[in-house]
Design a protein around this motif. Structure first.
Motif, mmCIF file in Angstrom:
data_model
loop_
_atom_site.group_PDB
_atom_site.id
_atom_site.type_symbol
_atom_site.label_atom_id
_atom_site.label_comp_id
_atom_site.label_asym_id
_atom_site.label_seq_id
_atom_site.Cartn_x
_atom_site.Cartn_y
_atom_site.Cartn_z
ATOM 1 N N THR A 1 -10.320 3.379 -10.650
ATOM 2 C CA THR A 1 -9.073 2.695 -10.292
ATOM 3 C C THR A 1 -9.205 1.870 -9.022
ATOM 4 O OG1 THR A 1 -7.789 4.460 -11.336
ATOM 5 C CG2 THR A 1 -6.624 3.032 -9.767
ATOM 6 N N TYR A 2 -9.891 2.426 -8.018
ATOM 7 C CA TYR A 2 -9.848 1.836 -6.680
ATOM 8 C C TYR A 2 -11.163 1.204 -6.238
ATOM 9 C CZ TYR A 2 -5.451 4.307 -6.530
ATOM 10 O OH TYR A 2 -4.183 4.756 -6.809
ATOM 11 N N VAL B 1 0.859 -1.191 0.000
ATOM 12 C CA VAL B 1 0.000 0.000 0.000
ATOM 13 C C VAL B 1 0.893 1.239 0.000
ATOM 14 C CG1 VAL B 1 -1.911 1.183 1.129
ATOM 15 C CG2 VAL B 1 -1.705 -1.306 1.295
ATOM 16 N N ALA C 1 -4.817 9.972 -4.131
ATOM 17 C CA ALA C 1 -4.703 8.601 -4.640
ATOM 18 C C ALA C 1 -4.256 7.643 -3.534
ATOM 19 C CB ALA C 1 -3.729 8.563 -5.811
ATOM 20 N N GLU C 2 -3.363 8.110 -2.668
ATOM 21 C CA GLU C 2 -2.907 7.268 -1.560
ATOM 22 C C GLU C 2 -4.047 6.981 -0.579
ATOM 23 O OE1 GLU C 2 1.617 9.106 -1.891
ATOM 24 O OE2 GLU C 2 0.307 9.716 -0.236
ATOM 25 N N ASP D 1 -7.232 6.941 -1.365
ATOM 26 C CA ASP D 1 -8.106 6.011 -2.086
ATOM 27 C C ASP D 1 -7.576 4.583 -2.001
ATOM 28 O OD1 ASP D 1 -9.811 8.036 -2.868
ATOM 29 O OD2 ASP D 1 -9.157 8.072 -4.962
ATOM 30 N N GLU D 2 -6.258 4.438 -2.196
ATOM 31 C CA GLU D 2 -5.660 3.100 -2.214
ATOM 32 C C GLU D 2 -5.805 2.407 -0.862
ATOM 33 O OE1 GLU D 2 -1.395 0.861 -3.153
ATOM 34 O OE2 GLU D 2 -1.600 3.026 -3.486
ATOM 35 N N TYR D 3 -5.591 3.164 0.216
ATOM 36 C CA TYR D 3 -5.729 2.526 1.524
ATOM 37 C C TYR D 3 -7.168 2.098 1.778
ATOM 38 C CZ TYR D 3 -6.040 1.427 6.381
ATOM 39 O OH TYR D 3 -6.304 0.759 7.547
#
Length: 542
Positions: free
Chosen positions: A375-376, A281, A320-321, A323-325
């Motif tokens: 994307t997520y 992540v 974006a970070e 969202d990724e988590y």
């Protein structure tokens, strides 16, 4: 414009005597008179109050802005008539005030017209603000000594240079209050019901510096966390930090701290076992940690260090970070990703979020509203009870401010701000207490009691240690108990056969009710308790 409502946990009493806490919560302004506008201009409401040391401002604006950032530009100025005397200072923009100090939020500059001249930094005038990110509502504080408040009163006016609109028309007149700050120092003792103490700390890559180590050691010994999440540790290894923690905070029975590191600058350290970790992540490092047995399940601890600073590319990466988590957490809760979380597992996320500019990343991390769903993946409700997570509004131990980062450079254009956070799943975690360690504000007696020195916090790092004491939330009481024997499935050594006593004659971790040690078709419990035969001898039952 989204309706941004953070879920906040409140466990501190509101201040009295018109005093406020600088913490991005605004309930304590409700008893203070406001000037309001209905003319459709940029300013909605404003207020002023004070105590013996600080002058406080509250402002609500019509459109979301980033007060001292360029992400959502504004051209707002604060006109400060520090002696409420129109004959001193300058009549800035013909607004009718004697402006002694002008605050230009867009350029992050203070211009002094009385008792000096020229440009000063926000730090030089002792200015503080919350939140550090965009919004419609802000509170600010000015150190009365550094700002050079003079006389018995002040007059304050907000001014939009773009539209050349001042608010309120005559300014806000305020007779200064000299009541002492009513904030009571926060105890750092663990309150009853605490299962684990967690701490998050950006150590500014100073863990290998002897001078900083001495300060860190004193702080950690005073706080004694069970779980420590670190950021900006790119220059040291997990083994190195393990050695420091074993020296500073030795465990009973020659046990060792457990420390894991991602592929860059994040670590998670724990007195208990670290069962797994997930470095994939981006700029966030989740780890499954074995905490106090009372949890019944491991804790998901995530150390974070989101992308720093302003600018469109940094804003986009920080979002974006986030969202990724949240995609990682959603999949873990659904049992579809790298990790399958047990239901109601405590989720504890924190660290240096670098929350400046737009409010979108913190909104995502609390609400589960993912910005880039292509994307997520889809939005979700990130707490186990179908609600949002909770951002814990922690204050410094000895001052009613929430900032966690502070430059040692008085000329820095960036004033202190809250960059470090603690976010929890309050369905499974109750915050029993929490605080930010800033030693500079502690009394000599308190420093002596805790074994600290006044300069320790800033000697250790430019970020302050953030601490949370965690106890059981409501939903952990409803952990599944498939066999209804009073032992939840996470602790039951035989989850599918009733065995409230958890008997396990050979200590193999499998309850006798489920085990057939000799393979003769009879459970160990039947052989021992009913037939009186030897559960290790297949022939003993005839």
């Amino acid at each position: 414009m989204k309706n941004f409502i953070l879920t906040l946990s409140v466990f501190a009493a509101l201040p009295v005597w018109g005093q406020v806490q600088l913490d991005n919560q605004f309930e304590d302004w409700s008893a203070i008179p406001h000037s309001t506008s209905t003319d459709g201009g940029p300013f909605v409401a404003a207020a002023v109050t004070s105590n013996a040391d600080w002058l406080y401002l509250h402002i609500e604006v019509e459109e979301e802005v980033a007060l001292d950032e360029n992400a959502l530009p504004n051209d707002y100025r604060i006109l400060l008539d520090l002696d409420d005397d129109p004959s001193t200072g300058v009549d800035y923009a013909s607004q009718g005030l004697g402006v002694d100090l002008l605050i230009n939020l867009a350029t992050r500059q203070a211009i002094r017209y009385t008792n000096g001249s020229g440009i000063e930094s926000f730090n030089e005038i002792g200015m503080r603000a919350a939140p550090t990110y965009s919004g419609n509502e802000f509170e600010l504080a000015f150190d009365r000594g550094l700002t050079q408040v003079a006389g018995d009163g002040v007059r304050v006016k907000w001014y939009d240079n773009a539209d050349q609109v001042g608010f309120p028309e005559a300014g806000l007149q305020h007779t200064l209050l000299d009541a002492p700050d009513s904030f009571a120092p926060v105890s750092i003792a663990r309150p009853p019901g605490t299962l684990n103490r967690v701490a998050f700390w950006n150590v500014n890559n100073r863990m290998d510096e002897l001078f900083a180590q001495q300060a860190m050691k004193r702080i950690l010994q005073a706080v004694d966390p069970d779980i420590l999440a670190l950021s900006e540790v790119s220059n040291v290894s997990a083994a190195y930090v393990t050695g420091l923690l074993n020296d500073w905070l030795p465990l009973e029975g020659n046990a060792t701290w457990n420390v894991v590191k991602d592929d860059w600058d994040l670590m998670v350290a724990s007195k208990g076992a670290i069962l797994s970790s997930f470095p994939s992540v981006m700029r966030q490092f989740p780890a499954l940690v074995e905490g106090h047995p009372g949890w019944g399940v491991p804790l998901l601890i995530t150390s974070s260090h989101l992308k720093c600073c302003g600018g469109s590319s940094n804003e986009a990466q920080r979002q974006a970070e986030a969202d990724e988590y949240m995609a990682f957490l959603r999949d873990a809760m659904n049992g579809e990703g790298e990790l399958a979380l047990a239901p109601n597992s405590p989720v504890v996320y924190g660290g240096d979020l670098n929350m400046v500019g737009l409010d979108d990343p913190i909104y995502t991390l609390v609400s589960g509203d993912i910005s880039d769903e292509t994307t997520y993946g889809p939005d979700f409700n990130p707490d186990w009870d179908g609600t949002a997570l909770t951002e814990q509004p922690l204050l410094q131990t000895d001052h009613g401010f929430d900032f966690t980062w502070m430059s040692s450079n008085i000329n820095s254009e960036w004033m202190p701000g809250k960059l470090d956070y603690l976010i929890t799943s309050d369905a499974s975690v109750e915050l029993m207490a929490g605080f930010v360690v800033r030693t500079e504000e502690m009394s000599e007696a308190r420093l002596s009691e805790l074994g600290l020195e006044a300069d320790d916090a800033l000697d250790a790092s430019d970020h302050f240690l953030v601490v949370g004491d965690l106890g059981l939330g409501d939903l952990l009481g409803s952990a599944p108990d498939t066999d209804e024997d009073g032992v939840n499935d996470y602790e039951d050594n035989c989850a599918y056969a009733e065995n409230p006593g958890q008997a396990d004659f050979n200590g193999d971790g499998i309850g006798d009710a489920c085990s057939d040690a000799d393979g003769d078709g009879l459970s160990d419990a039947l052989e021992i308790n009913v037939y009186g035969t030897d559960p290790l001898d297949a022939d003993s039952d005839g």
